[in-house]
Design an enzyme around this catalytic site. Structure first.
Site, PDB file in Angstrom:
ATOM      1  CG  HIS A 152      -3.105   3.589   1.741  1.00  0.00           C
ATOM      2  ND1 HIS A 152      -3.666   3.102   0.575  1.00  0.00           N
ATOM      3  CD2 HIS A 152      -3.178   2.582   2.650  1.00  0.00           C
ATOM      4  CE1 HIS A 152      -4.053   1.860   0.773  1.00  0.00           C
ATOM      5  NE2 HIS A 152      -3.774   1.518   2.026  1.00  0.00           N
ATOM      6  CB  CYS A 178      -0.955   0.014   1.189  1.00  0.00           C
ATOM      7  SG  CYS A 178      -2.113  -1.364   1.168  1.00  0.00           S
ATOM      8  CG  ASN A 197      -6.677  -0.748   1.192  1.00  0.00           C
ATOM      9  OD1 ASN A 197      -5.949  -0.416   0.258  1.00  0.00           O
ATOM     10  ND2 ASN A 197      -6.210  -1.123   2.373  1.00  0.00           N
TER      11      ASN A 197
HETATM   12  O1  UT7 Z   1      -3.772  -0.697   3.735  1.00  0.00           O
HETATM   13  C1  UT7 Z   1      -3.308  -1.012   5.008  1.00  0.00           C
HETATM   14  C2  UT7 Z   1      -3.937  -2.269   5.378  1.00  0.00           C
HETATM   15  N1  UT7 Z   1      -5.111  -2.382   6.113  1.00  0.00           N
HETATM   16  C3  UT7 Z   1      -5.617  -1.542   7.045  1.00  0.00           C
HETATM   17  O2  UT7 Z   1      -5.195  -0.446   7.236  1.00  0.00           O
HETATM   18  C4  UT7 Z   1      -6.748  -2.055   7.864  1.00  0.00           C
HETATM   19  C5  UT7 Z   1      -6.549  -1.756   9.314  1.00  0.00           C
HETATM   20  N2  UT7 Z   1      -7.579  -2.317  10.187  1.00  0.00           N
HETATM   21  C6  UT7 Z   1      -8.892  -1.976  10.105  1.00  0.00           C
HETATM   22  O3  UT7 Z   1      -9.290  -1.193   9.261  1.00  0.00           O
HETATM   23  C7  UT7 Z   1      -9.833  -2.542  11.140  1.00  0.00           C
HETATM   24  O4  UT7 Z   1      -9.093  -3.207  12.128  1.00  0.00           O
HETATM   25  C8  UT7 Z   1     -10.883  -3.529  10.528  1.00  0.00           C
HETATM   26  C9  UT7 Z   1     -11.883  -2.750   9.719  1.00  0.00           C
HETATM   27  C10 UT7 Z   1     -10.211  -4.581   9.692  1.00  0.00           C
HETATM   28  C11 UT7 Z   1     -11.660  -4.233  11.658  1.00  0.00           C
HETATM   29  O5  UT7 Z   1     -12.306  -3.284  12.505  1.00  0.00           O
HETATM   30  P1  UT7 Z   1     -12.199  -3.412  14.090  1.00  0.00           P
HETATM   31  O6  UT7 Z   1     -12.981  -2.300  14.643  1.00  0.00           O
HETATM   32  O7  UT7 Z   1     -10.732  -3.502  14.440  1.00  0.00           O
HETATM   33  O8  UT7 Z   1     -12.962  -4.754  14.359  1.00  0.00           O
HETATM   34  P2  UT7 Z   1     -12.443  -6.090  15.072  1.00  0.00           P
HETATM   35  O9  UT7 Z   1     -11.468  -6.802  14.215  1.00  0.00           O
HETATM   36  O10 UT7 Z   1     -12.043  -5.744  16.477  1.00  0.00           O
HETATM   37  O11 UT7 Z   1     -13.763  -6.932  15.136  1.00  0.00           O
HETATM   38  C12 UT7 Z   1     -14.883  -6.540  15.961  1.00  0.00           C
HETATM   39  C13 UT7 Z   1     -15.982  -7.565  15.796  1.00  0.00           C
HETATM   40  C14 UT7 Z   1     -15.519  -9.005  15.969  1.00  0.00           C
HETATM   41  O12 UT7 Z   1     -16.550  -9.712  16.589  1.00  0.00           O
HETATM   42  P3  UT7 Z   1     -16.462 -10.064  18.178  1.00  0.00           P
HETATM   43  O13 UT7 Z   1     -15.211 -10.865  18.330  1.00  0.00           O
HETATM   44  O14 UT7 Z   1     -16.399  -8.729  18.866  1.00  0.00           O
HETATM   45  O15 UT7 Z   1     -17.727 -10.822  18.414  1.00  0.00           O
HETATM   46  C15 UT7 Z   1     -15.371  -9.502  14.554  1.00  0.00           C
HETATM   47  O16 UT7 Z   1     -15.538 -10.903  14.454  1.00  0.00           O
HETATM   48  O17 UT7 Z   1     -16.520  -7.489  14.472  1.00  0.00           O
HETATM   49  C16 UT7 Z   1     -16.489  -8.781  13.860  1.00  0.00           C
HETATM   50  N3  UT7 Z   1     -16.282  -8.608  12.433  1.00  0.00           N
HETATM   51  C17 UT7 Z   1     -17.282  -8.395  11.568  1.00  0.00           C
HETATM   52  N4  UT7 Z   1     -18.612  -8.303  11.725  1.00  0.00           N
HETATM   53  C18 UT7 Z   1     -19.359  -8.064  10.629  1.00  0.00           C
HETATM   54  C19 UT7 Z   1     -15.105  -8.604  11.759  1.00  0.00           C
HETATM   55  N5  UT7 Z   1     -15.335  -8.383  10.447  1.00  0.00           N
HETATM   56  C20 UT7 Z   1     -16.674  -8.253  10.307  1.00  0.00           C
HETATM   57  C21 UT7 Z   1     -17.501  -8.023   9.189  1.00  0.00           C
HETATM   58  N6  UT7 Z   1     -18.833  -7.930   9.403  1.00  0.00           N
HETATM   59  N7  UT7 Z   1     -17.026  -7.864   7.944  1.00  0.00           N
END
Ligand code: UT7
Length: 319
Positions: free
Chosen positions: A246, A113, A276
């Site tokens: 980005h 990225c 992204n």
């Molecule tokens: O280009 C550089 C590369 N990438 C990035 O910069 C991405 C960086 N990270 C992020 O943008 C965020 O961490 C994410 C968007 C990937 C995830 O958001 P988050 O607020 O960190 O969520 P989380 O991983 O803590 O997940 C929270 C909850 C979990 O459920 P429990 O364990 O609390 O019951 C996940 O299982 O949300 C759940 N979850 C989803 N629910 C619905 C994870 N993905 C999804 C989904 N839909 N797509």
């Protein structure tokens, strides 16, 4: 002094749009979760048989047309990509052939990225040192080809697209690339990676990510890199006209703007429509802002990025 000035800017997005509702029929997710956590509403997906080089060539043609420069006049062609058409030859030589950049030296640059920012640094160095005069810098990705479409934690985040800028050498100008800061830390390689590759598994693999870890590093390192690049350019945050980061996640972008004490009106955001697109996201956002006449000549544009590696960096342009 010779400076690398942006003479043209182009972009290409595949015609197929996949909405959050479309995704919710494929994995256990929903539009509300995706919008609230990422700001994404839709992404573009390349058609079957549509390659990274096709996206790149379309964006390149638009950048050249805007600059009024022919492909044959380009001396250097850099494609920043992490989703090349083939293991070899490079996607850049394929783009070279497709657009007819017959006199160019063409090569790929892989920094995921951060690829566009890394490529701008190389282009700037070549132009400043007198080794190039017209450099086409392209960020192009078909991220849809390296996604696990059953993994809701990653497949909702990415999209396909390409953006390109033509940089030309100009003497005695205050415009152009003012500073580039880049850095990497390979000890963090495992927090964002593919599950395979040419030498390890002989397959491309799929994206695997520790989202929270990447998020934490992204906010901190994009902001600190922005400050380092500003210092290099002899500028402060007050001088910033536009922040074009980005496009990873709307929450990362607003946190980055807050850390740089910028109001949200100065933040160019396309992640809502493009998702992204890795190395393509900054040039796509630039082209979008140009299309909507948002930039004025002499504006200071700050472009921070962070990607797998980890790699990160910032490019600053006086438009
Ligand atoms: O280009 C550089 C590369 N990438 C990035 O910069 C991405 C960086 N990270 C992020 O943008 C965020 O961490 C994410 C968007 C990937 C995830 O958001 P988050 O607020 O960190 O969520 P989380 O991983 O803590 O997940 C929270 C909850 C979990 O459920 P429990 O364990 O609390 O019951 C996940 O299982 O949300 C759940 N979850 C989803 N629910 C619905 C994870 N993905 C999804 C989904 N839909 N797509």
């Amino acid at each position: 002094m010779t400076r690398a000035v942006v003479a043209g800017c182009g972009s290409y997005l595949p015609s197929k749009i996949m909405t959050n509702d479309d995704l919710s029929r494929m994995v256990d997710t929903n539009d509300t979760w995706i919008r609230e956590r990422t700001g994404i509403t839709q992404r573009h997906i390349a058609a079957k048989g549509e390659l990274t080089s096709d996206l790149a060539a379309a964006a390149a043609r638009e950048a050249l047309a805007q600059a009024g420069v022919s492909a044959a006049e380009v001396d250097t062609l850099i494609v920043a990509t992490t989703t090349p058409d083939d293991t070899f030859p490079s996607t850049a030589v394929t783009v070279q052939a497709k657009i007819g950049a017959t006199d160019a030296t063409a090569f790929d640059l892989q920094a995921v990225c951060s690829g566009f920012v890394y490529a701008m640094k190389q282009a700037d160095a070549l132009i400043r040192s007198g080794q190039a005069k017209r450099v086409l810098v392209i960020g192009a990705e078909t991220m849809s080809r390296v996604l696990d479409w059953t993994d809701r934690r990653t497949c909702i985040l990415f999209g396909d697209g390409a953006g390109a800028v033509l940089l030309v050498a100009e003497e005695g100008t205050e415009r152009g690339i003012l500073a580039t800061h880049t850095q990497s830390d390979g000890t963090l390689r495992d927090i964002l990676k593919t599950t395979g590759g040419t030498s390890s598994t002989q397959t491309a693999g799929v994206v695997e990510m520790n989202g929270q870890e990447v998020f934490r590093h992204a906010v901190k390192l994009m902001a600190s890199s922005g400050l380092k690049a500003l210092e290099q350019a002899g500028l402060t945050t007050d001088d910033i006209s536009w922040l074009v980061p980005h496009q990873a996640n709307a929450r990362i972008l607003t946190s980055c703007a807050n850390k740089l004490k910028l109001p949200e009106e100065k933040l160019v955001m396309t992640v809502d429509r493009h998702a992204n697109t890795s190395s393509a996201s900054i040039p796509l956002a630039l082209a979008d802002a140009v299309h909507h006449n948002r930039f004025s000549q002499e504006d200071i544009i700050v472009m921070p990025a962070l990607g797998a590696g980890l790699t990160w960096g910032t490019c600053i342009i006086r438009w």
